[in-house]
Scaffold this active site. Structure first.
Site, PDB file in Angstrom:
ATOM      1  N   HIS B  11       0.828  -1.210   0.000  1.00  0.00           N
ATOM      2  CA  HIS B  11       0.000   0.000   0.000  1.00  0.00           C
ATOM      3  C   HIS B  11       0.859   1.256   0.000  1.00  0.00           C
ATOM      4  O   HIS B  11       0.405   2.325  -0.391  1.00  0.00           O
ATOM      5  CB  HIS B  11      -0.895   0.019   1.235  1.00  0.00           C
ATOM      6  CG  HIS B  11      -2.121  -0.817   1.094  1.00  0.00           C
ATOM      7  ND1 HIS B  11      -2.087  -2.184   1.088  1.00  0.00           N
ATOM      8  CD2 HIS B  11      -3.426  -0.470   0.930  1.00  0.00           C
ATOM      9  CE1 HIS B  11      -3.330  -2.637   0.941  1.00  0.00           C
ATOM     10  NE2 HIS B  11      -4.148  -1.626   0.843  1.00  0.00           N
TER      11      HIS B  11
HETATM   12  N1  LIG Z   1     -12.839  -9.680   1.542  1.00  0.00           N
HETATM   13  C1  LIG Z   1     -13.862  -8.850   1.233  1.00  0.00           C
HETATM   14  N2  LIG Z   1     -15.000  -9.347   0.690  1.00  0.00           N
HETATM   15  C2  LIG Z   1     -16.001  -8.531   0.364  1.00  0.00           C
HETATM   16  N3  LIG Z   1     -15.996  -7.203   0.545  1.00  0.00           N
HETATM   17  C3  LIG Z   1     -14.902  -6.659   1.089  1.00  0.00           C
HETATM   18  C4  LIG Z   1     -13.769  -7.441   1.460  1.00  0.00           C
HETATM   19  N4  LIG Z   1     -12.823  -6.620   1.949  1.00  0.00           N
HETATM   20  C5  LIG Z   1     -13.331  -5.371   1.889  1.00  0.00           C
HETATM   21  N5  LIG Z   1     -14.574  -5.392   1.367  1.00  0.00           N
HETATM   22  C6  LIG Z   1     -15.454  -4.254   1.110  1.00  0.00           C
HETATM   23  O1  LIG Z   1     -14.636  -3.164   0.678  1.00  0.00           O
HETATM   24  C7  LIG Z   1     -14.950  -2.022   1.474  1.00  0.00           C
HETATM   25  C8  LIG Z   1     -13.731  -1.165   1.678  1.00  0.00           C
HETATM   26  O2  LIG Z   1     -13.322  -0.615   0.449  1.00  0.00           O
HETATM   27  P1  LIG Z   1     -12.154   0.448   0.374  1.00  0.00           P
HETATM   28  O3  LIG Z   1     -12.190   1.343   1.550  1.00  0.00           O
HETATM   29  O4  LIG Z   1     -12.248   1.086  -0.970  1.00  0.00           O
HETATM   30  O5  LIG Z   1     -10.859  -0.484   0.386  1.00  0.00           O
HETATM   31  P2  LIG Z   1      -9.676  -0.610   1.483  1.00  0.00           P
HETATM   32  O6  LIG Z   1     -10.230  -1.418   2.599  1.00  0.00           O
HETATM   33  O7  LIG Z   1      -8.622  -1.312   0.725  1.00  0.00           O
HETATM   34  O8  LIG Z   1      -9.307   0.776   1.890  1.00  0.00           O
HETATM   35  C9  LIG Z   1     -15.485  -2.563   2.772  1.00  0.00           C
HETATM   36  O9  LIG Z   1     -16.342  -1.637   3.378  1.00  0.00           O
HETATM   37  C10 LIG Z   1     -16.195  -3.845   2.349  1.00  0.00           C
HETATM   38  O10 LIG Z   1     -17.528  -3.623   1.978  1.00  0.00           O
HETATM   39 MG   LIG Z   2      -7.489   1.788   1.439  1.00  0.00          MG
END
Ligand SMILES: Nc1ncnc2c1ncn2[C@@H]1O[C@H](COP(=O)(O)OP(=O)(O)O)[C@@H](O)[C@H]1O
Ligand SMILES: [Mg+2]
Ligand SMILES: Nc1ncnc2c1ncn2[C@@H]1O[C@H](COP(=O)(O)OP(=O)(O)O)[C@@H](O)[C@H]1O
Ligand SMILES: [Mg+2]
Ligand SMILES: [Mg+2]
Ligand SMILES: [Mg+2]
Lengths: 204, 123, 123, 204
Positions: B11
């Site tokens: 990241h």
């Molecule tokens: N393993 C997973 N399976 C399904 N949905 C997921 C998973 N991990 C994260 N998410 C979804 O992604 C969202 C977060 O997205 P985002 O904030 O854009 O990504 P990051 O967590 O990488 O910062 C969470 O709120 C959830 O709904």
């Molecule tokens: Mg993120």
């Protein structure tokens, strides 16, 4: 109900409007139990996706979905990128070659999208992710067909229900029991996807 | 001579670059590419960067991908699927400590399976 | 409010800084200091940097030290001995993934023992 | 044989000379099975240590050893820093308060140094580290007392014997069986420490 490429593009545009309007809100959901970038991620991805599909000339909805998928995958930068990207990619594959999707064909596309999300994230329902909106909504559509108000209500209820769940997938899972009490960010953006669909289908 | 290649997905571009510099002190020849940060170099990952890194380090003997946190994993898996290449594998191992072991093993000319096994055995 | 503090010891200042920026996206309040690189910011570690970092993050609730490779460990152990402080502990866990878990746990107000236990349980 | 603070300073100076002369060589030993910085690390550390102790006015050898220890610990930057640092620190503690060290007192200091290295690095003999020079040399001194040529020969033999060992501690351990065939870098710098001691004791 029938969906052609033009309507598919409208769906993406409407989704983008909602995401841009609620960018701050989405980020605020991701802050207490995540890294506070979900609004930014989604707004960046959908802005580019809309620019892409508005410029295109698509014979089928599947072609629209494919470009949306590739753009989200490239531009989002967080977990929601590969997840929504996979959803639209699977939808594209499942509906490939059809100029107009009837209700059953489109629901098949959404089923494929849901399966894609679950495969990609290895999540099932109850883990406080976007799956907790996608799965009940797709099932509701299978049972009830396209009825905009019912669809909207189902998506909203599913989103709100994530509040009481404990996260076991994604960044929020690090917070374990402390994740209870917050709506999942990806569930909220998925709600906007379906709210936009309801509006486009309802002719708004 | 060719080697198993390594891709460092983080990241943070600083983490990926730092791991590479740590390894480069010790292992000079193994192809290593970083895929750190989003397209705009913010915190996050970029599937395009991952794909580019994979094709740069692939010398035909396979590629191992290391990642830091969960969402990088999904992007990495997509990049692997989209590459269509054989022997490109994501490994579940600490990015700093694992990649260091992998680089030393790859530098000794080991095959992908062996490198992967040695990394796994270290944790 | 006070928290368990974290020190990130790496041979590469980029790794230590990168881990901190990764955590800071998510956890704002937990005191975190980096001790990356030698005195001249080359690849290596500096006991003086480690000691300075320990005293900066110590809020009386204990300090956890993460390190990357073996020789950092020896410097860390010496720094702990020389600090004369109680509840300053070196942890055997991956620096990136482990420190992330520790920061989230510390941010929830957990005690040192609990934070340590949760990190250990994650690997 | 007796060692006072002046002789202790000379020992450090002589060690430094040898390390500066062999800086490239030490680094070349650390390159194939390590990170190629041992010569740099040691030359930086001992250069500073010499500057420090030449400027000082020390009542006892223990005071010299303490400043050497602190300087090495601060300046070396690699594993050899805490290891040689601990060695000199333990030597300082073991000989504290004595203006002049007779043979038995000094050997007790070296024993303490060896124990310190072993504790710090959690290594024992046969692991292809500096312990493989320190331990046989200290034992040889216990058995034979100070005899410069014998000391030098023992240290040199011990250093060369590390060539056939497989490393199981330190950076070289990552190379496992491939570490065979190279002299350990820290064993070589430890040899210079004892070679300097032999010269200082032999009156050179
Ligand atoms: N393993 C997973 N399976 C399904 N949905 C997921 C998973 N991990 C994260 N998410 C979804 O992604 C969202 C977060 O997205 P985002 O904030 O854009 O990504 P990051 O967590 O990488 O910062 C969470 O709120 C959830 O709904
Ligand atoms: Mg993120
Ligand atoms: N655990 C250990 N116990 C004893 N000696 C060790 C240990 N680890 C490393 N060494 C010694 O330190 C030497 C390497 O020192 P140096 O190159 O300065 O440090 P680094 O390995 O951190 O780059 C090795 O050649 C070995 O003699
Ligand atoms: Mg996020
Ligand atoms: Mg070295
Ligand atoms: Mg080093």
């Amino acid at each position: 109900m029938e969906i052609n490429a033009t309507l598919a593009v409208q769906w993406i545009e409407k989704t983008n409007e909602k995401i841009q309007e609620n960018k701050e809100y989405l980020t605020s959901l991701d802050r207490p139990i995540g890294d506070g970038d979900h609004g930014l991620n989604m707004s960046r991805g959908f802005k580019e996706a809309v620019e892409k599909v508005k410029a295109g000339n698509y014979p089928t909805p599947a072609d629209v979905f494919k470009d949306v998928a590739m753009t989200l995958v490239s531009k989002v930068g967080g977990a929601s990128g590969p997840l929504f990207g996979t959803a639209f990619l699977k939808m594209s594959v499942a509906t490939a070659g059809q100029q107009v999707l009837n209700e059953s064909a489109f629901v098949k596309g959404l089923e494929a999208a849901l399966d894609g999300i679950k495969q990609r994230g290895k999540a099932t329902t109850g883990e406080k992710t976007m799956v907790d909106v996608w799965e009940p909504v797709v099932e509701w559509l299978q049972d009830n067909g396209f009825e905009p108000e019912g669809l909207l209500a189902e998506a909203e209820g599913a989103m709100n229900a994530t509040k009481n769940l404990t996260a076991t997938k994604g960044r929020a899972a690090y917070f374990k029991e402390k994740s209870v009490g917050h709506i999942d960010a990806g569930a909220a953006s998925s709600y906007y996807v379906f709210a936009a669909l309801a509006e486009v289908l309802g002719g708004k | 001579m060719t080697y198993v290649g390594l891709v460092l997905i983080s990241h943070s571009s600083k983490i990926a670059e730092g791991v590479k510099e740590l390894i480069r002190q010790v292992v000079k020849d193994v192809p290593i590419e970083t895929a750190g940060g989003t397209e705009e170099n913010g915190i996050g990952t970029s599937i395009d960067k991952i794909q580019a890194a994979i094709s740069k380090v692939d010398q035909g003997r396979g590629v191992l991908l290391f990642y830091d946190l969960g969402s990088a994993k999904m992007n990495a898996e997509m990049a692997i699927e989209m590459s269509g290449l054989e022997n490109v594998r994501l490994i579940e191992a600490p990015i700093v400590e694992g990649a260091y072991v992998a680089a030393v093993e790859a530098g000794m000319g080991k095959e992908l399976d062996e490198v992967e096994k040695r990394v796994k055995a270290s944790f």
